[in-house]
Motif scaffolding. Structure first.
Motif, mmCIF file in Angstrom:
data_model
loop_
_atom_site.group_PDB
_atom_site.id
_atom_site.type_symbol
_atom_site.label_atom_id
_atom_site.label_comp_id
_atom_site.label_asym_id
_atom_site.label_seq_id
_atom_site.Cartn_x
_atom_site.Cartn_y
_atom_site.Cartn_z
ATOM 1 N N SER A 87 47.575 31.169 41.083
ATOM 2 C CA SER A 87 47.424 30.982 42.379
ATOM 3 C C SER A 87 46.684 32.127 42.868
ATOM 4 O O SER A 87 46.739 33.266 42.344
ATOM 5 N N THR A 90 43.975 36.274 41.656
ATOM 6 C CA THR A 90 44.245 36.664 40.201
ATOM 7 C C THR A 90 43.674 35.922 39.060
ATOM 8 O O THR A 90 43.187 36.462 38.224
ATOM 9 N N GLY A 95 38.039 41.488 35.153
ATOM 10 C CA GLY A 95 37.769 42.916 34.815
ATOM 11 C C GLY A 95 38.954 43.838 35.578
ATOM 12 O O GLY A 95 39.002 43.797 36.934
ATOM 13 N N LYS A 332 31.407 42.522 40.152
ATOM 14 C CA LYS A 332 32.737 42.764 40.031
ATOM 15 C C LYS A 332 33.375 42.181 38.473
ATOM 16 O O LYS A 332 34.238 42.034 38.098
ATOM 17 N N LEU A 401 41.725 44.282 41.129
ATOM 18 C CA LEU A 401 42.708 43.906 40.279
ATOM 19 C C LEU A 401 43.731 45.021 39.953
ATOM 20 O O LEU A 401 45.048 45.110 40.119
#
Ligand SMILES: Cc1cc2nc3c(=O)[nH]c(=O)nc-3n(C[C@H](O)[C@H](O)[C@H](O)COP(=O)(O)OP(=O)(O)OC[C@H]3O[C@@H](n4cnc5c(N)ncnc54)[C@H](O)[C@@H]3O)c2cc1C
Lengths: 572, 70, 209
Positions: A87, A90, A95, A332, A401
């Motif tokens: 969800s 993520t 990367g 990204k 991330l």
């Protein structure tokens, strides 16, 4: 089955004739997920859970928040409106930045300095440094859990959670944070599977609720509507970053198809990225489309920087970074992939991530480097924290991330420490009753507006290129008039016929408040910088605007704004 | 139709919980059903998580799509 | 005459157990997937239809097969039997096999999820899979079982009836290529198959081998 014939009915009949009726009645379904919501809110069940640290959200930030809070000795519960690792944003990020993994001639100090240069000072160097510093350790843990072995993250995320027996409550949408005596006391929400309200009594809460948008087309963020930000704002937290934009384009063919727009990226296993500082995904392309119309003229979107156009967003001249050598706007993505980022596969269209700002630029205002908000006991991490880790433009590939992982860890430990020093506050019966009524109000309305209609209306107001991307005062004021109408007249009348729609109703309300914040903050910032571009104020104004805009709820309930100087950040 | 077809469903419910936008539910037969197609963001997580690979998805959205320019 | 009946039987079998399912498959709007996946589906579907055909290629259908050399029929019954048993025993693994070649949940995880799903269709699948294994093993090791042939034949028949009943329900409940025509075809053929054997047991208790 597509044909809508009920196999079960067929089997029951056939079974009875053949003398196997027993087989047909063997069904073991508990009705899970059936959503046959009876809308009588008096009959609603409620469930109460106690913990030291409540982690809201089950993406990258939530994972580390829960693990580190647990490891720091706190009784931790994770709750999410979706599934662990499946969800929020993520699941789609492939990367992750790992600083110092490969031999690099960039030192930590240089890295922070280069990010600040590219971000035109909008970044918070404390969080930029923290992200880089801890990234390697978090990536190492992820590797151990098998994160890099599969394109799907549920299994690897489950590893540390199961090992620690951390309870995970999925498919529960949190709608309210609870404050007692000026401190955080817990949160409340509802299940979308059963008529059930959830109360969490928690000494500390970490919002890992991600970012949000206007349920745009082409970017997989339709489950994110800045819920964390809005519920925190409601109890007095300061939020920031609402004037910035994430300028991801989409494709003109089937613009809503996120998977197709991202090539094969969703199917790739994640990878690590190394130092490469850029100035990506602002509103350059939006400006080009605004001036030239569609289709935007260029070989492929990556070449847009070579096309000379009068005016438009200014880009810093960077030295010693990867910015000049790599020119893909979809920067990204991990370096190894073969799929194309949005826009590469055909004529690009804008607004694929409408309603979202650069990751980490919008969210709760941290009062220190421990991800703490101005409400005692309330923390935020990842996309839910306005840490300005990357600044108001995308600077380091993969750092979103990594930043969520790092901040999750930091917030987890900080919240556990906080929780060990305070007593559990009990929720009063009155408070619970009040929340219950508020949460389920859309279900009990006989007449009102459907969330889908209000959402589409809002999209029509907010998504066009000339409102939030290429900004000018009169149009933003016009849009604001519409949004205030939605806020005052439609928001109180949102209606839901089942639990799915109830979630949409709450999400829609959050989008309306977000839209108001975005328009007002954009109006306030009378300059252009990074991903905020105003036609009527095209210059960067360093005399007045070396500052972030913080938003909070005034005593009278109105939306208040303040400036916070870029260099005013404290460490704890 | 975003999610076009579900066939070969064993009723495990994985897709239901995997869908970020709550598009799929189990019907009274215990089978996955495309209940709220208008909310599908066409992200394919359900398809990739399905143990029997029962889900087929096409890129069209069921409702009009609003973009920033066109 | 002899030959024409033989031909008639052959054609009837081909039509009912091969042409008709293929026709339904081709004419229906089942989603077309990769060649590997479609091949696996057709193989499995085919194996199931041949399993039903097996009832008609046995002594239970002796009346209808008068013109055929029973030894030949039984030889075919054995050959086909081992082939389809092999396919059907592999079937749970074939479902997850394509995941070896594409992104998504790992095949081993898919398999675990599959067999730990406690819905009627899956439980029936697991039970019938075990029955199939039992049928295959008792056939391969018939001589080593130390039971009389007639007893074995009875055992084989009873196992087969139980198997095909469960399998038909399993297929109807979970089949990827089930629509109304397919559902009827499978129901009719499997009921006929079972009826044929039951008739043998209840109405002709003593048949000569
Ligand atoms: C297509 C795509 C590609 C990307 N690629 C990259 C990349 O290659 N590298 C990179 O670094 N970053 C990338 N990003 C950005 C990155 O995914 C995010 O910055 C990061 O995953 C955010 O993690 P998070 O844990 O902070 O939030 P999220 O992952 O968004 O998680 C939010 C969580 O909060 C839960 N939640 C939200 N509201 C509620 C509520 N009301 N009640 C309960 N739970 C709630 C959600 O269910 C979810 O579990 C990409 C993003 C997208 C969309």
């Amino acid at each position: 089955m597509a044909k809508n014939i009920s196999r079960r009915e067929f089997i029951a009949t056939a079974g009875a004739t053949a003398g196997f009726a027993a087989l047909a009645s063997m069904g073991l379904y508990s009705g899970w997920g059936s959503n046959d919501s009876d809308t009588n809110s008096d009959q609603l069940d409620s469930k109460e859970l106690n913990c030291d640290v409540l982690v809201i959200g089950s993406g990258m930030a939530g994972l580390f928040a829960a693990v580190k809070a647990h490891d720091a000795g706190a009784k931790t519960i994770m709750v999410s409106k979706g599934r662990l690792g499946s969800s929020g944003q993520t699941p789609f990020a492939k990367g992750i930045f790992e600083f110092g993994a490969q031999k690099s001639n960039v030192t930590l100090d240089e890295f922070v300095k280069q990010v600040s240069e590219s971000a035109l000072g909008t970044n918070n160097p404390i969080y930029t440094r923290q992200m880089a510093e801890h990234s390697k350790a978090r990536v190492g843990e992820l590797r151990e859990w098998g994160f890099f072995d599969s394109p799907l993250y549920n299994k690897s995320f489950n590893r540390p959670i199961k090992d620690r027996n951390i309870p995970v409550v999925e498919r529960v949408t949190i709608t309210h944070l609870i404050k007692e005596n000026g401190k955080i006391a817990g949160a409340a929400g509802f299940s979308i599977d059963a008529k059930k309200i959830y109360f969490f009594n928690a000494k500390s809460v970490i919002l890992c609720t991600g970012a949000g948008g206007f349920k745009p087309n082409g970017f997989p963020i339709n489950d994110l509507t800045h819920d964390g930000t809005i519920m925190a704002y409601d109890i007095g937290a300061k939020v920031t970053g609402k004037e910035w934009n994430d300028g991801h384009p989409g494709r003109s063919i089937n613009p809503a198809a996120c998977y197709d727009g991202w090539g094969d990226m969703f199917e790739q296993k994640p990878n690590t990225t190394s130092v490469s500082i850029r100035h990506d995904l602002g509103v350059d392309m939006n400006y080009m489309a605004y001036q030239q119309g569609n289709p935007i003229k260029m070989g492929h979107p990556g070449e847009m920087n070579n096309v000379t156009l009068e005016g438009g967003p200014k880009r810093p001249v960077l030295q010693g970074s990867g910015m000049e050598s790599e020119k893909r706007p979809g920067g990204k993505r991990p370096p190894k992939g073969k799929g194309a980022p949005p826009g590469m596969g055909g004529t690009p269209v804008g607004g694929s991530s409408a309603g979202m700002a650069i990751h980490k630029s919008e969210g709760l205002v941290p009062i220190n480097d421990r991800c703490e908000s101005n409400i005692p006991g309330l923390y935020a991490a990842g996309d839910a924290l306005g840490s300005y880790m990357a600044g108001a433009i995308y600077t380091q590939i993969g750092s979103s991330l990594a930043g969520s992982a790092v901040q999750g860890g930091v917030a987890g430990e900080a919240a556990a420490t906080y929780a060990s020093g305070v007593k559990q506050l009990e929720l009063s019966v009155d408070k619970k009753k009040e929340l219950k009524d508020k949460i389920f109000a859309p279900l009990s309305r006989d007449a009102g507006y459907s969330p889908a209609w209000v959402t589409q209306t809002l999209q029509g107001i907010m998504i066009p290129n000339f409102v939030l991307y290429i900004k000018k005062a009169n149009l933003m004021q016009a849009a604001l008039a519409y949004i205030e109408e939605l806020r005052d007249h439609h928001m109180p009348l949102l209606r839901a016929s089942d639990l799915h729609e109830l979630r949409l109703a709450h999400e829609t309300a959050n989008m309306i408040v977000s839209a108001e914040m975005k328009l007002k903050a954009s109006l306030m910032r009378t300059e252009s910088r990074c991903s905020h571009y105003r036609l009527d104020y095209p210059e960067t104004d360093n005399d007045n605007w070396q500052a972030w805009i913080n938003i909070y709820k005034g005593k009278d309930g109105s939306m208040k704004f303040e400036k916070q100087a870029f260099d005013s950040v404290r460490r704890s | 139709m975003p999610i076009n077809n579900i066939s070969g469903c064993i009723g495990c419910g994985t897709c239901v919980s995997t869908c970020p936008t709550d598009v799929i539910r189990l019907n009274k037969d215990g089978k996955a059903e495309i209940k709220y197609p208008e909310d599908c963001q066409i992200c394919h997580l359900c398809r990739m998580y399905c143990p029997t690979d029962a889900i087929t998805i096409t890129p069209e959205k069921t409702i009009p799509v609003i973009v920033s320019w066109g | 005459m002899k030959n024409s009946i033989k031909n008639y039987n052959k054609w009837a079998a081909i039509l009912l157990f091969f042409a008709l399912p293929i026709l339904i498959y081709v004419l229906s709007d089942f989603p077309r997937r990769s060649i590997l996946k479609e091949t696996i589906s057709i193989l499995t579907l085919g194996a199931f239809f041949v399993t039903m055909l097996q009832f008609f290629m046995s002594r239970a259908a002796k009346d209808k097969l008068k013109e055929h050399r029973m030894a030949t029929v039984i030889k075919w019954h054995k050959v086909l039997g081992y082939i389809v048993a092999g396919i059907l025993l592999l079937h749970p693994f074939l479902i997850i096999a394509p995941r070896f070649f594409e992104a998504g949940i790992l095949p081993q995880d898919a398999f675990i999820e599959l067999i730990t799903t406690s819905t009627q269709g899956v439980i029936l699948g697991i039970i019938t899979w075990m029955l199939m294994l039992l049928i295959a093993l008792t056939s391969i090791f018939r001589d080593k079982l130390g039971i009389r042939y007639k007893v074995w034949r009875m055992l084989h028949g009873i196992l087969s009836i139980t198997f095909i009943t469960g399998a038909a329900f399993h297929v109807i409940e979970l089949g990827r290529h089930i629509n109304i025509p397919m559902l009827w075809l499978i129901s009719v053929l499997s009921i006929l198959a079972v009826a044929l054997l039951l008739k043998l047991y209840f109405f002709k208790t003593s048949i000569k081998a």
